[in-house]
Design an enzyme around this catalytic site. Structure first.
Site, PDB file in Angstrom:
ATOM      1  N   ASP A 107       0.846  -1.198   0.000  1.00 24.18           N
ATOM      2  CA  ASP A 107       0.000   0.000   0.000  1.00 24.18           C
ATOM      3  C   ASP A 107       0.876   1.241   0.000  1.00 24.18           C
ATOM      4  O   ASP A 107       1.371   1.665   1.036  1.00 24.18           O
ATOM      5  CB  ASP A 107      -0.926  -0.011   1.228  1.00 24.18           C
ATOM      6  CG  ASP A 107      -1.872   1.177   1.242  1.00 24.18           C
ATOM      7  OD1 ASP A 107      -1.916   1.919   0.233  1.00 24.18           O
ATOM      8  OD2 ASP A 107      -2.580   1.347   2.262  1.00 24.18           O
ATOM      9  N   ARG A 165     -11.134  -0.772   1.836  1.00 23.95           N
ATOM     10  CA  ARG A 165     -12.592  -0.909   1.829  1.00 23.95           C
ATOM     11  C   ARG A 165     -13.116  -1.060   0.406  1.00 23.95           C
ATOM     12  O   ARG A 165     -14.163  -1.653   0.188  1.00 23.95           O
ATOM     13  CB  ARG A 165     -13.225   0.294   2.549  1.00 23.95           C
ATOM     14  CG  ARG A 165     -12.905   1.608   1.926  1.00 23.95           C
ATOM     15  CD  ARG A 165     -13.151   2.785   2.868  1.00 23.95           C
ATOM     16  NE  ARG A 165     -12.092   2.930   3.859  1.00 23.95           N
ATOM     17  CZ  ARG A 165     -12.084   3.837   4.821  1.00 23.95           C
ATOM     18  NH1 ARG A 165     -13.094   4.683   4.935  1.00 23.95           N
ATOM     19  NH2 ARG A 165     -11.092   3.912   5.680  1.00 23.95           N
ATOM     20  N   LYS A 210       1.831   7.853   0.404  1.00 25.25           N
ATOM     21  CA  LYS A 210       2.197   7.914   1.825  1.00 25.25           C
ATOM     22  C   LYS A 210       3.572   8.564   1.960  1.00 25.25           C
ATOM     23  O   LYS A 210       4.380   8.493   1.037  1.00 25.25           O
ATOM     24  CB  LYS A 210       2.268   6.495   2.408  1.00 25.25           C
ATOM     25  CG  LYS A 210       0.926   5.836   2.657  1.00 25.25           C
ATOM     26  CD  LYS A 210       1.120   4.445   3.241  1.00 25.25           C
ATOM     27  CE  LYS A 210      -0.204   3.688   3.343  1.00 25.25           C
ATOM     28  NZ  LYS A 210      -1.128   4.238   4.347  1.00 25.25           N
ATOM     29  N   ASP A 219      -5.798   6.423  -0.540  1.00 23.77           N
ATOM     30  CA  ASP A 219      -5.181   5.590   0.492  1.00 23.77           C
ATOM     31  C   ASP A 219      -6.224   4.815   1.308  1.00 23.77           C
ATOM     32  O   ASP A 219      -5.878   3.956   2.109  1.00 23.77           O
ATOM     33  CB  ASP A 219      -4.323   6.478   1.419  1.00 23.77           C
ATOM     34  CG  ASP A 219      -3.267   5.692   2.164  1.00 23.77           C
ATOM     35  OD1 ASP A 219      -3.133   4.485   1.896  1.00 23.77           O
ATOM     36  OD2 ASP A 219      -2.580   6.288   3.009  1.00 23.77           O
ATOM     37  N   ASP A 240       0.251  -5.232   4.212  1.00 23.37           N
ATOM     38  CA  ASP A 240      -1.136  -4.791   4.108  1.00 23.37           C
ATOM     39  C   ASP A 240      -2.047  -5.892   3.534  1.00 23.37           C
ATOM     40  O   ASP A 240      -3.227  -5.673   3.307  1.00 23.37           O
ATOM     41  CB  ASP A 240      -1.219  -3.510   3.260  1.00 23.37           C
ATOM     42  CG  ASP A 240      -2.386  -2.611   3.654  1.00 23.37           C
ATOM     43  OD1 ASP A 240      -2.897  -2.751   4.781  1.00 23.37           O
ATOM     44  OD2 ASP A 240      -2.784  -1.779   2.816  1.00 23.37           O
TER      45      ASP A 240
HETATM   46  N1  BES Z   1      -3.234   0.106   5.077  1.00 23.23           N
HETATM   47  C1  BES Z   1      -3.666   1.320   5.655  1.00 23.23           C
HETATM   48  C2  BES Z   1      -3.987   1.189   7.145  1.00 23.23           C
HETATM   49  C3  BES Z   1      -2.843   0.867   8.062  1.00 23.23           C
HETATM   50  C4  BES Z   1      -2.231   1.867   8.785  1.00 23.23           C
HETATM   51  C5  BES Z   1      -2.431  -0.440   8.248  1.00 23.23           C
HETATM   52  C6  BES Z   1      -1.194   1.559   9.644  1.00 23.23           C
HETATM   53  C7  BES Z   1      -1.396  -0.748   9.100  1.00 23.23           C
HETATM   54  C8  BES Z   1      -0.788   0.237   9.818  1.00 23.23           C
HETATM   55  C9  BES Z   1      -4.930   1.816   4.961  1.00 23.23           C
HETATM   56  O1  BES Z   1      -5.089   1.479   3.639  1.00 23.23           O
HETATM   57  C10 BES Z   1      -4.893   3.308   5.018  1.00 23.23           C
HETATM   58  O2  BES Z   1      -4.030   3.876   4.431  1.00 23.23           O
HETATM   59  N2  BES Z   1      -5.836   3.875   5.758  1.00 23.23           N
HETATM   60  C11 BES Z   1      -5.932   5.261   5.913  1.00 23.23           C
HETATM   61  C12 BES Z   1      -7.408   5.606   5.877  1.00 23.23           C
HETATM   62  C13 BES Z   1      -7.686   7.055   5.687  1.00 23.23           C
HETATM   63  C14 BES Z   1      -7.180   7.526   4.340  1.00 23.23           C
HETATM   64  C15 BES Z   1      -9.177   7.279   5.807  1.00 23.23           C
HETATM   65  C16 BES Z   1      -5.342   5.669   7.251  1.00 23.23           C
HETATM   66  O3  BES Z   1      -5.431   4.889   8.197  1.00 23.23           O
HETATM   67  O4  BES Z   1      -4.743   6.722   7.336  1.00 23.23           O
HETATM   68 ZN    ZN Z   2      -4.165   2.839   2.269  1.00 18.89          ZN
HETATM   69 ZN    ZN Z   3      -4.114  -0.305   3.079  1.00 19.15          ZN
END
Ligand code: BES
Ligand code: ZN
Ligand code: ZN
Length: 518
Positions: free
Chosen positions: A282, A364, A289, A360, A301
């Protein structure tokens, strides 16, 4: 260019070796301690007579050992291998989790030994087979290391043999528990290997190959869907996330059917569908990121999909009576000229449209197609459970020891919680507060893919709920628990394999919660 060519060639010729040939520890139960072990563990409670021969409470105390949970003391002896006193804490509070943790403390104290024995203590109210299972898991999981790309170190050699030495008369139960502990631990180690594998080596296509070869050995049916097949199914969520990637997507569908002694399908005790997030890497997509340590862990991920695949490999050998269908939604999330753009609208399986306002929040999107596919199964599943490294918000809220759980059916959520307690893969329930649903309203589509700044784990859960058509459903957000930054009891630094043992326990003990309209 040269680098990417090089790593691609590497991926072809050097496929994550530990997955093909896992390190195996030989497990045994013996009435007496084998002569060739490097050390012997013996448990000591905090508040009782010390029974081990040659040990004495006053001497132990003088050495600073009181028998507190997690304490260990190595005692060299004139004859025979060193003895390791392992603290159990107060006997009245003993449970499987404390035994697992204590066995892990033992395993770390004797980290240089290749062969170890452990005396099975008086387990009080814990049934001896569950105790033996917990001890086996504690030792094997603590001694796990991801080794394929490290040359061997004498400091941390793989564990070759583990022998449990029961008290009198309960050898058979100890054996049964140890076999089960071995199965659970091997599956967890496999999930760890998958999540620890570099993303360039373990692509979605490669994971599909791994699943195919495992399925044959583990009595599972497997069906692989490539980009074209996914397009025919209308899986716009998975395809949207894959759009920026040079690697093709895969949906891996696995089915376990309970069978009788002649291999005939038998009436299942219930039907479960599992959905796993399989983001092989990811990057965040066009909303890249930052170049930080969190970004560097995003090869993991796909841990939700990995936990499901690992759990599925055990069902036949455990004699599972529940039918299980699993959907692993696999792709990486990459930025490029073909990547999905902010403001794009995706059409998910079944026709719902989603405005992508954050590239990001991709997990979902890939999960939504699979949730819809699960609701379309005939007969319908009695429960849908999804598991995903979904939100940093969940990690913020709960930390790294418990995952979040949400759902639309409390008795299903309770079953997930109970499995969490039994396995140590604990969960904590977050409220699926439907007043927050309005945060997902979109001007141009049926909804957008993220809510506001707050309660990010809950709005992610509410997003997923839109796709389950009211069937009993629970969602596990394991973003926080997927990795351990340091060794902690049976969690070894790196991928934890979280969820594997929880899912095995859940599936094995599943009770349908309400009359499902088939
Ligand atoms: N894969 C990440 C979530 C994640 C964060 C997993 C830290 C493991 C450790 C997910 O796809 C993501 O990036 N989520 C975002 C959501 C936001 C954009 C609403 C997040 O958590 O910042
Ligand atoms: Zn993400
Ligand atoms: Zn993710």
């Amino acid at each position: 260019m040269l680098t990417s060519f090089h790593s691609r060639a590497q991926a072809e010729f050097h496929p994550a070796p530990s997955i093909e040939s896992p390190e195996e520890t030989k497990l045994a139960v013996a009435a007496t301690v084998p002569t060739d072990v490097g050390c012997v563990g013996t448990f000591v409670g905090a508040d009782e007579e010390v029974k081990a021969p040659g040990l004495d409470r006053a001497v132990l105390k003088a050495a600073g050992f009181e028998g507190k949970a997690g304490q260990t003391l190595l005692i060299p002896r004139k004859e025979g291998p060193p003895l390791v006193a392992v603290g159990l804490g107060a006997r009245a509070q003993l449970d499987a989790g404390k035994l697992r943790d204590a066995a892990a403390a033992f395993a770390r104290t004797v980290g240089q030994q290749k062969r170890v024995a452990l005396q099975v203590p008086d387990t009080g109210s814990v049934p001896v087979d569950l105790a033996a299972q917990a001890l086996t898991e504690g030792v094997l999981l603590a001694r796990y290391r991801y080794r394929p790309y490290k040359r061997h170190s004498e400091q941390e050699p793989p564990l070759e043999n583990l022998t449990l030495v029961p008290g009198s008369g309960n050898t058979e139960e100890v054996e049964q528990g140890m076999v089960r502990g071995g199965i659970h631990s091997r599956a967890t180690a496999f999930a760890r290997d998958l999540a620890n594998s570099p993303a360039t080596l373990l692509t979605a296509a490669r994971l599909a190959e791994v699943a195919e070869s495992l399925a044959k050995r583990c009595g599972l049916e497997v069906e692989i869907f490539d980009g074209e097949a996914l397009a025919r199914l209308g899986c716009g969520g998975l395809l949207g996330v894959n759009a920026g990637s040079a690697e093709p997507p895969r949906m891996i569908k696995l089915t376990y059917t309970p069978r009788g002694s002649r291999g005939e399908a038998v009436q299942p005790l219930g039907r479960i569908s599992l959905v796993g997030k399989g983001i092989m890497f990811d990057s965040g997509g066009l909303g890249l990121k930052p170049n930080d340590l969190v970004h560097a862990t995003m090869k993991g991920d796909m841990s939700g999909a990995g936990a499901i695949l690992a759990a599925m490999t055990t069902l036949k050998s455990l004699g599972c009576r529940t039918e299980v269908t699993a959907y692993l939604m696999c792709t990486d999330n990459m930025p490029s000229g073909t990547a999905m753009k902010l403001g794009d609208v995706l059409t998910v399986r079944g026709g719902k449209t989603v405005e992508v306002i954050n590239t990001d929040a991709e997990g979902r999107l890939v999960m939504s197609d699979a949730l819809v596919l699960a609701t379309e199964q005939s007969p319908k599943p009695d429960a849908i459970v999804d598991i995903a490294t979904l939100t940093g918000a969940c990690q913020r809220a709960l930390g790294v020891l418990s995952a979040g759980v949400m759902g639309n059916d409390q008795s299903l959520v309770e079953q997930v919680k109970a499995s969490g307690e039994r396995t140590g893969d604990t969960v904590w329930q977050l409220p699926l507060d439907r007043r927050l649903r309005q945060e997902l309203e979109s001007e141009v589509a049926d909804m957008k893919n993220v809510g506001g700044d707050n309660a990010g784990a809950i709005t992610a859960g509410l997003f997923l709920e839109e796709f389950v058509a009211g069937l009993p459903w629970a969602h596990i957000d394991m973003a926080g628990t997927a990795r351990a930054e340091r060794d902690n009891a049976w969690r070894s630094k790196g991928a934890t394999g979280y969820g594997t043992r929880l899912l095995i326990d859940f599936v094995m003990g599943f009770q349908p919660t309400r009359e499902t309209r088939h």
